[in-house]
Design an enzyme around this catalytic site. Structure first.
Site, PDB file in Angstrom:
ATOM      1  N   TYR A   1     -39.097  53.597  28.112  1.00 29.94           N
ATOM      2  CA  TYR A   1     -39.620  53.865  29.459  1.00 29.94           C
ATOM      3  C   TYR A   1     -40.564  52.764  29.928  1.00 29.94           C
ATOM      4  O   TYR A   1     -41.469  52.354  29.204  1.00 29.94           O
ATOM      5  CB  TYR A   1     -40.390  55.181  29.481  1.00 29.94           C
ATOM      6  CG  TYR A   1     -39.524  56.412  29.362  1.00 29.94           C
ATOM      7  CD1 TYR A   1     -38.472  56.646  30.247  1.00 29.94           C
ATOM      8  CD2 TYR A   1     -39.783  57.350  28.370  1.00 29.94           C
ATOM      9  CE1 TYR A   1     -37.696  57.794  30.139  1.00 29.94           C
ATOM     10  CE2 TYR A   1     -39.014  58.506  28.259  1.00 29.94           C
ATOM     11  CZ  TYR A   1     -37.968  58.716  29.152  1.00 29.94           C
ATOM     12  OH  TYR A   1     -37.208  59.844  29.038  1.00 29.94           O
TER      13      TYR A   1
ATOM     14  N   LYS B   1     -60.163  76.235  10.519  1.00 30.72           N
ATOM     15  CA  LYS B   1     -59.880  76.538  11.927  1.00 30.72           C
ATOM     16  C   LYS B   1     -58.761  75.628  12.435  1.00 30.72           C
ATOM     17  O   LYS B   1     -58.438  74.613  11.809  1.00 30.72           O
ATOM     18  CB  LYS B   1     -61.153  76.345  12.759  1.00 30.72           C
ATOM     19  CG  LYS B   1     -61.716  74.918  12.737  1.00 30.72           C
ATOM     20  CD  LYS B   1     -63.103  74.835  13.380  1.00 30.72           C
ATOM     21  CE  LYS B   1     -63.686  73.441  13.226  1.00 30.72           C
ATOM     22  NZ  LYS B   1     -65.058  73.356  13.771  1.00 30.72           N
TER      23      LYS B   1
HETATM   24  C1  LIG Z   1     -65.785  72.581  12.767  1.00 28.06           C
HETATM   25  C2  LIG Z   1     -67.112  72.928  12.209  1.00 28.06           C
HETATM   26  C3  LIG Z   1     -67.489  72.488  10.926  1.00 28.06           C
HETATM   27  C4  LIG Z   1     -66.675  71.497  10.125  1.00 28.06           C
HETATM   28  O1  LIG Z   1     -67.015  70.179  10.536  1.00 28.06           O
HETATM   29  P1  LIG Z   1     -66.362  68.889   9.833  1.00 28.06           P
HETATM   30  O2  LIG Z   1     -66.968  67.758  10.551  1.00 28.06           O
HETATM   31  O3  LIG Z   1     -64.885  69.003  10.076  1.00 28.06           O
HETATM   32  O4  LIG Z   1     -66.696  68.938   8.398  1.00 28.06           O
HETATM   33  C5  LIG Z   1     -68.674  72.967  10.396  1.00 28.06           C
HETATM   34  N1  LIG Z   1     -69.459  73.799  11.108  1.00 28.06           N
HETATM   35  C6  LIG Z   1     -69.147  74.217  12.345  1.00 28.06           C
HETATM   36  C7  LIG Z   1     -70.076  75.118  13.068  1.00 28.06           C
HETATM   37  C8  LIG Z   1     -67.973  73.777  12.943  1.00 28.06           C
HETATM   38  O5  LIG Z   1     -67.686  74.158  14.191  1.00 28.06           O
END
Ligand SMILES: *Cc1c(COP(=O)(O)O)cnc(C)c1O
Length: 387
Positions: free
Chosen positions: A277, A39
């Site tokens: 800045y 994702k």
């Molecule tokens: C993002 C997510 C993961 C992955 O989690 P990590 O800590 O990056 O391994 C797994 N399950 C769900 C439901 C998630 O939203």
């Protein structure tokens, strides 16, 4: 198509070999197959690069947050199973069915829409039912779980292929939360078995759960006979710390991303010269200041100003003054930089290395936020696997 090539010498190098090796290590740690979470553009690494590398490393599933992200994988020709981590809106159902994405389900209206779509096409849609064991974000709460299971069992247009839950504090092995969540999961699995549902997959652990709770997760999973365990791992696939008390490097995971640029301008300044800045930093002595063409619009935390370092010639040089939108400044002291010298903002140069964890600490956040905050302007370049 950009009208010009990437002329700025600034890029994020993504090592597909590291991602593949991390997947193999996570599978070994879990004693389970890997669902690689890609994702948010593969945690900023490039979703398609990450997905292909994860599959090459042995991942059997991919996971995304959005239908749109699943469509991007399918557009790239990736045919592997893709799990949707939460329910999209009901209006998304025809799209996810057309893309052959596997939805996570927990609400009655969404299940009804999938059931209708599955009956219409004459073949049930495989779904993964999510139990909320303590995250309180999505998933059916324990009180609603039997109702959800009854609805699924009564829907000829869907078939329960998987059962899942999500851990809230797996990165804190010293608190009892994960154990309590697994106890609730075991109760929920009993209800699945009691209804004669026969899912073939069970997934519980994220990266921290995989690295810190593998045995407990496996023991809970044994209560769903016939279901193979899967781990939904994201941050560890990219070799980054999940935070809390869990360290990726201690488990042999390697960072897959390096950020590289080059000195674009250099000058000698006098002791006391204020820089950038707000003039929040002044030269501690006569010495050399280098300009680097990368800034917070690329995802470098503004908080690195006065707090972080970058590598030039294998040495750490402090970030001098405020990080600006497109450029930052490095204090090189007596070492004269030359325009074109390589600058490593993240990753190794010589014997020195800067981890994304340093950026996260400086910015008061976590690796996840830094990685997903890398800007679209920063070119991602897949580099050949080493070793
Ligand atoms: C993002 C997510 C993961 C992955 O989690 P990590 O800590 O990056 O391994 C797994 N399950 C769900 C439901 C998630 O939203």
């Amino acid at each position: 198509m950009s009208p010009v090539p990437d002329l700025r010498p600034t890029r994020a190098e993504v090592d597909a070999g590291a991602i593949a090796r991390n997947v193999a290590r996570l599978a070994a740690a879990a004693g389970a197959d890997v669902c690689a979470v890609v994702k948010a553009d593969g945690y900023g690494h490039g979703a398609v690069t990450a997905a292909r590398a994860a599959l090459a490393g042995g991942a059997t599933w991919l996971a995304v947050a959005l239908v749109e992200e699943g469509a991007n994988l399918r557009d790239a020709g990736i045919a592997a199973p893709v799990l949707l981590l939460s329910e999209p809106t009901v209006a998304a159902v025809p799209h996810l069915v057309g893309l052959d994405l596997t939805p996570t389900v927990y609400s009655a209206p969404f299940v009804a829409a999938l059931d209708a779509a599955g009956r219409e096409r004459g073949r049930p849609i495989a779904v993964h039912a999510m139990l909320d064991t303590g995250m309180a974000r999505v998933g059916a709460p324990p009180a609603d779980w039997p109702v959800l299971l009854d609805a699924l069992a009564a829907a000829p247009g869907v078939v329960v292929e998987g059962v899942e839950t999500h851990l809230a504090r797996a990165d804190e092995p010293s608190v009892p939360t994960t154990g309590l969540q697994l106890d609730r999961l075991v109760d929920g699995l009993g209800a699945v078995v009691a209804r004669g549902l026969a899912p073939t997959l069970l997934h519980v652990a994220n990266t921290a759960g995989t690295l810190a709770h593998a045995d407990a997760v496996r023991a809970a999973g044994a209560r769903l006979p016939g279901a193979a365990p899967l781990v939904r791992v994201g941050i560890g696939v990219y070799g980054l710390d999940p935070g809390g008390e869990v360290r990726a490097a201690e488990h042999g995971l390697e960072p897959a991303l390096r950020i590289v640029s080059a000195v674009s301008f250099a000058k000698r300044i006098a002791a006391g010269t204020p820089v950038s800045y707000g003039h929040r930093w002044s030269a501690p002595a006569d010495g050399w200041l280098a300009t680097v063409p990368i800034g917070y619009a690329d995802g470098v935390p503004r908080a690195l100003g006065g707090r972080g370092d970058a590598l030039v010639g294998g040495r750490r040089c402090p970030v001098a003054g405020t990080v600006t939108m497109d450029q930052l400044l490095l204090w090189c002291g007596d070492a004269e930089p030359t325009v074109g010298d390589e600058v490593v903002l993240l990753g190794a140069q010589g014997d020195e290395r800067i981890g994304m964890e340093e950026w996260a600490d400086a910015a008061g956040t976590i690796t996840y936020e830094v990685a997903t905050g890398l800007g679209p302007r920063l070119p991602r370049v897949a580099v050949a696997a080493e070793g």
